[in-house]
Motif scaffolding. Sequence first.
Motif: not given
Length: 433
Positions: A65-70, A119-121, A366-367
Amino acid sequence: MTANLPAAPSQDNAPRQALVMSTIAFTVCFAVWTIFSIIGVRIKQELGLNETEFGLLVGTPILTGSLVRMVLGVWTDRYGGRLVYTATMLAAAVATFLLAFAHTYGQMLVAALGVGLAGGSFAVGVSYVSRFFPADKQGTALGIFGAGNVGAAVTKFLAPFVLLSWGWQSVALIWAAALVVMAAIFWFTTGDDPVIRERRAGKTAPARSFWQEFAPLKNLQVWRFAFYYFFAFGAFVALSLWLPRYLIGVYGFGLVTAGMIGAAYSVPASVFRAYGGVLSDRVGARTVLYSTFAVSAVATLVLSLPPADYVVRGISGPIAFHFEIGPLAFIAVACVLGFFMSLGKAAVYKHIPAYYPQNVGAVGGVVGMIGGLGGFILPIAFGALNDLTGVWSSCFMLLFLIVVTCLAWMHFSIRRMERAAAAEAPSLSYAAE
């Protein structure tokens, strides 16, 4: 609205509709994203996992979920939140459904990677919602949207009952079904944001190149905001995942009781994020962050104190003392910590549309990625510290070091910024900070 979206709300009602539906969808996504905080405890028992393995299991969805957020944030800027949000929920639903049929630790880690898409949502919602509101209302709007973190409390409150009644596999199946239903509702009740509408109508320039979206990431300021979010959000997620295990191990609570207490921590740490957005609009994000880091430093210092016995040489002989933080005191301090974390999360994201209005997707992504990585790294670190030190409160010792670093970095950066501003333009002020 475009003609091919008959179910979309009217243009006047679009901002409110986008905010409400995005917040509800994020709540469902966050409930799925933190599913291992409850079912992970049962899986740990079934597979005989050690603390480090357990930390890796609960942290793996947070990694994805973190890596896909950007990337999702940039895609939202380019293709629109309505499409990207719906697709993200459906993809996460498939992975959550397949989780119910995993039997080995390796299979569960693979499934957890897919579950993490939920989580990327967050990056999608931030970029989507911010385009509907002017700058002076974006803090409040994004604070309300971020209150979807309460999904962690939904899982902690409901999942234990489902697990005890039908097994952890049923939790995965029901949560996957909720994602599918939410994806359908979101698609048919929302419309494209104003930028996407104008771009499709040919009123604005085409989307910038993929690499132009990431140009602001060369600024150290972006990474400073990301480190703040590593604590404000990452530590919140880590504690949401870790608290049930902590309460069971330290105070001997049952799974349902630990889940309820974990929900009591997650609710104020989520709902009051909206209040943090309002405060950031009114008094400035800088003031809110100072308060967040200062109070959090005190709270984590208190919670880091392990039970201890002391013996002093008194006048009439040795005098023994025993120190221990009881369960009620622990819950009270943890809830205070969660409340100020919620304010800090909103304050961090108040900065992004104010400083980088044309790059909300990339910078916000990225944040959010770094903050989410905190939710992945910290549970593993908590488990490793338990294995290495044998001290339960070692997790709060680590959080104390992180928040003190945040406070110091922010303070010295602001002092340097103020000196530079005074030298170049004495009347210059920074709205967000």
